[in-house]
Write a protein that holds these residues in place. Structure first.
Motif, PDB file in Angstrom:
ATOM      1  N   PHE A 387       0.857  -1.292  -0.114  1.00  0.00           N
ATOM      2  CA  PHE A 387      -0.328   0.332  -0.157  1.00  0.00           C
ATOM      3  C   PHE A 387       0.735   1.125   0.072  1.00  0.00           C
ATOM      4  N   ARG A 388       1.828   1.256   0.706  1.00  0.00           N
ATOM      5  CA  ARG A 388       2.629   2.653   0.550  1.00  0.00           C
ATOM      6  C   ARG A 388       4.225   2.786  -0.518  1.00  0.00           C
ATOM      7  N   SER A 389       3.752   1.600  -1.062  1.00  0.00           N
ATOM      8  CA  SER A 389       4.853   1.716  -2.089  1.00  0.00           C
ATOM      9  C   SER A 389       3.716   1.960  -3.416  1.00  0.00           C
ATOM     10  N   ARG A 390       3.072   2.182  -3.384  1.00  0.00           N
ATOM     11  CA  ARG A 390       2.176   2.262  -4.363  1.00  0.00           C
ATOM     12  C   ARG A 390       0.956   3.095  -4.463  1.00  0.00           C
ATOM     13  N   LEU A 391       1.257   3.795  -2.831  1.00  0.00           N
ATOM     14  CA  LEU A 391      -0.547   4.675  -2.723  1.00  0.00           C
ATOM     15  C   LEU A 391       0.315   5.911  -1.952  1.00  0.00           C
ATOM     16  N   ALA A 392       1.956   5.396  -1.896  1.00  0.00           N
ATOM     17  CA  ALA A 392       2.455   6.759  -1.289  1.00  0.00           C
ATOM     18  C   ALA A 392       1.539   8.086  -1.755  1.00  0.00           C
ATOM     19  N   GLY A 393       1.874   9.209  -0.788  1.00  0.00           N
ATOM     20  CA  GLY A 393       1.134  10.382  -1.613  1.00  0.00           C
ATOM     21  C   GLY A 393      -0.348  10.516  -1.342  1.00  0.00           C
ATOM     22  N   LEU A 394      -0.708   9.433  -1.568  1.00  0.00           N
ATOM     23  CA  LEU A 394      -2.329  10.037  -2.353  1.00  0.00           C
ATOM     24  C   LEU A 394      -3.302  10.315  -1.522  1.00  0.00           C
ATOM     25  N   ASP A 395      -4.477  11.076  -1.969  1.00  0.00           N
ATOM     26  CA  ASP A 395      -5.026  12.233  -0.766  1.00  0.00           C
ATOM     27  C   ASP A 395      -6.401  11.013  -0.171  1.00  0.00           C
ATOM     28  N   PRO A 396      -5.705  10.560   0.869  1.00  0.00           N
ATOM     29  CA  PRO A 396      -7.496   9.238   1.396  1.00  0.00           C
ATOM     30  C   PRO A 396      -8.045   9.826   1.918  1.00  0.00           C
ATOM     31  N   SER A 397      -8.990  11.194   1.342  1.00  0.00           N
ATOM     32  CA  SER A 397     -10.300  11.602   2.679  1.00  0.00           C
ATOM     33  C   SER A 397     -10.937  11.170   1.446  1.00  0.00           C
ATOM     34  N   GLY A 398     -10.831  11.572   0.395  1.00  0.00           N
ATOM     35  CA  GLY A 398     -12.337  10.438  -0.569  1.00  0.00           C
ATOM     36  C   GLY A 398     -13.045   8.822   0.170  1.00  0.00           C
ATOM     37  N   PHE A 399     -11.971   8.026   0.766  1.00  0.00           N
ATOM     38  CA  PHE A 399     -12.517   7.202   0.980  1.00  0.00           C
ATOM     39  C   PHE A 399     -12.515   7.469   2.491  1.00  0.00           C
ATOM     40  N   THR A 400     -11.954   7.471   2.464  1.00  0.00           N
ATOM     41  CA  THR A 400     -11.753   7.634   4.077  1.00  0.00           C
ATOM     42  C   THR A 400     -13.587   8.638   4.438  1.00  0.00           C
ATOM     43  N   ALA A 401     -13.960   9.155   3.471  1.00  0.00           N
ATOM     44  CA  ALA A 401     -15.294   9.865   3.814  1.00  0.00           C
ATOM     45  C   ALA A 401     -16.631   8.866   4.005  1.00  0.00           C
ATOM     46  N   LEU A 402     -16.015   8.112   3.331  1.00  0.00           N
ATOM     47  CA  LEU A 402     -17.314   6.624   3.196  1.00  0.00           C
ATOM     48  C   LEU A 402     -17.935   6.634   3.914  1.00  0.00           C
ATOM     49  N   VAL A 403     -16.565   6.356   5.304  1.00  0.00           N
ATOM     50  CA  VAL A 403     -17.808   6.057   6.752  1.00  0.00           C
ATOM     51  C   VAL A 403     -17.779   6.647   7.754  1.00  0.00           C
ATOM     52  N   ASP A 404     -17.857   8.303   7.638  1.00  0.00           N
ATOM     53  CA  ASP A 404     -17.801   9.228   8.489  1.00  0.00           C
ATOM     54  C   ASP A 404     -20.006   9.019   8.819  1.00  0.00           C
ATOM     55  N   ASP A 405     -20.100   9.500   9.737  1.00  0.00           N
ATOM     56  CA  ASP A 405     -20.825   9.637  10.225  1.00  0.00           C
ATOM     57  C   ASP A 405     -21.839   7.981  10.643  1.00  0.00           C
ATOM     58  N   ASP A 406     -20.760   7.295  10.883  1.00  0.00           N
ATOM     59  CA  ASP A 406     -21.393   6.168  10.986  1.00  0.00           C
ATOM     60  C   ASP A 406     -21.792   5.206   9.807  1.00  0.00           C
ATOM     61  N   ARG A 407     -21.441   5.632   9.204  1.00  0.00           N
ATOM     62  CA  ARG A 407     -21.160   4.553   7.860  1.00  0.00           C
ATOM     63  C   ARG A 407     -20.684   3.656   7.752  1.00  0.00           C
ATOM     64  N   VAL A 408     -20.818   2.203   7.217  1.00  0.00           N
ATOM     65  CA  VAL A 408     -19.911   1.977   6.785  1.00  0.00           C
ATOM     66  C   VAL A 408     -19.555   1.183   5.856  1.00  0.00           C
ATOM     67  N   VAL A 409     -18.939   0.390   4.711  1.00  0.00           N
ATOM     68  CA  VAL A 409     -18.373  -0.558   3.440  1.00  0.00           C
ATOM     69  C   VAL A 409     -18.214  -1.661   4.160  1.00  0.00           C
ATOM     70  N   GLU A 410     -19.494  -2.841   3.952  1.00  0.00           N
ATOM     71  CA  GLU A 410     -18.934  -4.105   3.396  1.00  0.00           C
ATOM     72  C   GLU A 410     -18.225  -4.971   2.330  1.00  0.00           C
ATOM     73  N   THR A 411     -16.726  -5.576   2.778  1.00  0.00           N
ATOM     74  CA  THR A 411     -17.197  -6.578   1.212  1.00  0.00           C
ATOM     75  C   THR A 411     -16.320  -7.973   2.374  1.00  0.00           C
ATOM     76  N   GLY A 412     -15.850  -8.759   1.416  1.00  0.00           N
ATOM     77  CA  GLY A 412     -15.468  -9.699   2.055  1.00  0.00           C
ATOM     78  C   GLY A 412     -15.986 -11.407   0.408  1.00  0.00           C
ATOM     79  N   GLU A 413     -15.621 -12.034   0.612  1.00  0.00           N
ATOM     80  CA  GLU A 413     -15.524 -13.224  -0.122  1.00  0.00           C
ATOM     81  C   GLU A 413     -16.834 -13.032  -0.672  1.00  0.00           C
ATOM     82  N   LEU A 414     -18.007 -13.564  -0.349  1.00  0.00           N
ATOM     83  CA  LEU A 414     -18.618 -13.331  -1.009  1.00  0.00           C
ATOM     84  C   LEU A 414     -19.913 -12.327  -1.405  1.00  0.00           C
ATOM     85  N   VAL A 415     -18.989 -11.166  -1.230  1.00  0.00           N
ATOM     86  CA  VAL A 415     -20.032  -9.422  -1.398  1.00  0.00           C
ATOM     87  C   VAL A 415     -19.054  -9.466  -3.245  1.00  0.00           C
TER      88      VAL A 415
END
Length: 481
Positions: A387-415
């Motif tokens: 992750f550090r090697s490939r995405l160093a310096g990337l602004d993560p705010s768009g992804f961290t904003a996905l879980v603001d206000d108690d929202r969650v993102v679900e993934t997994g083997e069968l999602v």
């Protein structure tokens, strides 16, 4: 050495069929070592690949192998398991002439110009230039034996055939001998894998083969000058410890060559790409995680460094995550358009390898019961490094904003990819992240889902997202608070 169902090559029709025609064509007899030397030099001068399929040894091992071949030395390759020793030995066959002349029916592959046994010499004297010539393909000029404690002198060298003795032949007559694997590979390359596992009395039987180039059977000296290259492989610890291999045998090898695991990450990746038989797409960032994982396991103080961690570990890991992607594709229902999930591996699929591949790793004593825990930690470390090697310096705010206000993102083997993309929606910085992961401007939904899951996991491992794994196997990413 051919596979059971392999179709043998057919010699070209224009090859000489008699000894006279062979001489007229200008053919000259060469020993195996002269043949290897000439063909190796020819490839060097034309720039042709000398050892196809061998990865990571260009500047280290292969120059030593080439020097040994040019010097005409028998050699032993020392290295831990999974370093490609057998692959390298088998690649030497490609340096032999494609076709070589032999006396038809000769068990020892005798050259028409150099018959060895009394029967072949008598046949050559009687037929003269009319002696028939057969042609042997180089694939049949390689012999191999995995050394095991039950290997006998008869297996390698040969034994007296009591039936032939009963027929009236004398014990000193080569016609009374049932030849073993080594003489049957005369005029070729013979390999002994895991040499120290041979019993000492069996090792003694190889002394004459390596130095005097003749063989002894049941105390009878048969002056049959063998023409072959003998190559052995061994683990360094077994080879160098007293009592595992006799000193006179070590002295008879002209070259001792040490192999190694891929020196850098790119070579590890190249090896995985070349060797893994993938049943689904495995994105480059997932392959990098697995390559870093293998290297971390290899360097871990919890792992027995004497046994090593085979290159097959990373290869099997890549094949396992590809299989997990294919399983997901098979279990998920078709989408609204009737299409099924495209099988693309995600970083979460790698979790299964910590249990399925632990048998490939020898742990230090005291780590019993912690194997999966240790491998899981090393896998997470490898993921964070990628992750550090490939995405160093990337602004993560768009992804961290996905879980603001108690929202969650679900993934997994069968999602499914569609379900994951629906949860995420439009994310600022997603296109740049996918581009950094090598997915280009127009990734498929399955590729985009794989990229998103990797970013979420990386943010969790760098302590910017929380994570919880449910009993059903779903992974929930949320706010760390």
């Amino acid at each position: 050495m051919t596979a059971p169902n392999q179709v043998l090559p057919v010699p070209p029709a224009d090859l000489p069929a008699t000894l006279g025609a062979l001489r007229a064509a200008g053919h000259r007899h060469r020993t195996v070592k002269q043949e290897l030397r000439d063909n190796l030099l020819a490839r060097m001068r034309t720039g042709e690949d000398r050892f196809p399929g061998i990865v990571g040894y260009d500047d280290t091992v292969l120059p030593e192998v080439e020097r040994a071949l040019l010097a005409g030395h028998d050699m032993v390759l020392l290295g831990e398991r999974g370093q490609g020793k057998t692959r390298l030995i088998r690649s030497l066959v490609a340096l032999l002439d494609e076709w070589t002349p032999v006396i038809p029916g000769s068990v020892l592959n005798e050259h028409p110009m150099r018959p060895l046994t009394p029967a072949s010499r008598a046949l050559a004297d009687e037929a003269g230039d009319d002696l028939s010539v057969a042609w042997l393909h180089r694939s049949l000029r390689y012999g191999e034996k995995l050394a095991t404690p039950d290997t006998s002198v008869g297996d390698l060298i040969g034994d007296v055939d009591p039936i032939r003795v009963a027929q009236g032949r004398t014990l000193g007559d080569p016609e009374t001998i049932h030849f073993g694997l080594v003489p049957r590979t005369n005029r070729g390359i013979f390999s002994v894998n895991e040499l120290p596992d041979l019993a000492e009395r069996i090792q003694v039987a190889l002394l004459n083969v390596l130095e005097e180039r003749d063989i002894q059977i049941r105390g009878y000296q048969l002056r049959l000058p063998l023409d072959l290259l003998l190559v052995a492989s061994a683990n360094p610890e077994d080879y160098t410890n007293r009592g595992r291999i006799i000193t006179p045998l070590k002295d008879r090898f002209g070259a001792e060559i040490h192999t190694h695991y891929p020196i850098d990450l790119e070579l590890e990746l190249e090896l995985i790409r070349q060797e893994a038989d993938l049943v689904a797409e495995v994105p480059e960032h997932v392959l990098e995680v697995l390559a870093r994982f293998a290297r971390a396991v290899r360097d871990s103080p919890s792992v027995d460094q004497r046994s090593g961690v085979s290159a097959r570990f990373a290869i099997a890991a890549a094949e396992t995550v590809a299989a997990a992607a294919l399983r997901r594709s098979g279990l998920l229902a078709a989408g609204p358009d009737g299409a099924f999930e495209a099988p693309v591996a995600r970083v979460g699929d790698a979790a299964s390898v910590t249990s399925t591949l632990r048998g490939k790793v020898e742990f230090e004593s005291g780590e019993d019961g912690r194997e999966v825990e240790i491998l899981g930690h090393l896998l997470r470390t490898a993921t964070a490094e990628t992750f550090r090697s490939r995405l160093a310096g990337l602004d993560p705010s768009g992804f961290t904003a996905l879980v603001d206000d108690d929202r969650v993102v679900e993934t997994g083997e069968l999602v499914s990819s569609a379900e994951l993309l629906r949860q995420v929606g439009t994310v600022p910085g997603l296109a740049k992240a996918l581009d950094r992961l090598g997915m280009g401007d127009a990734p498929t939904p399955a590729q985009a889902a794989a990229g998103i899951e990797f970013v979420l996991e990386g943010l969790h491992l760098t302590r910017r997202l929380g994570k919880n794994v449910s009993d059903s196997g779903r992974t929930v990413y949320g706010n760390r608070g």
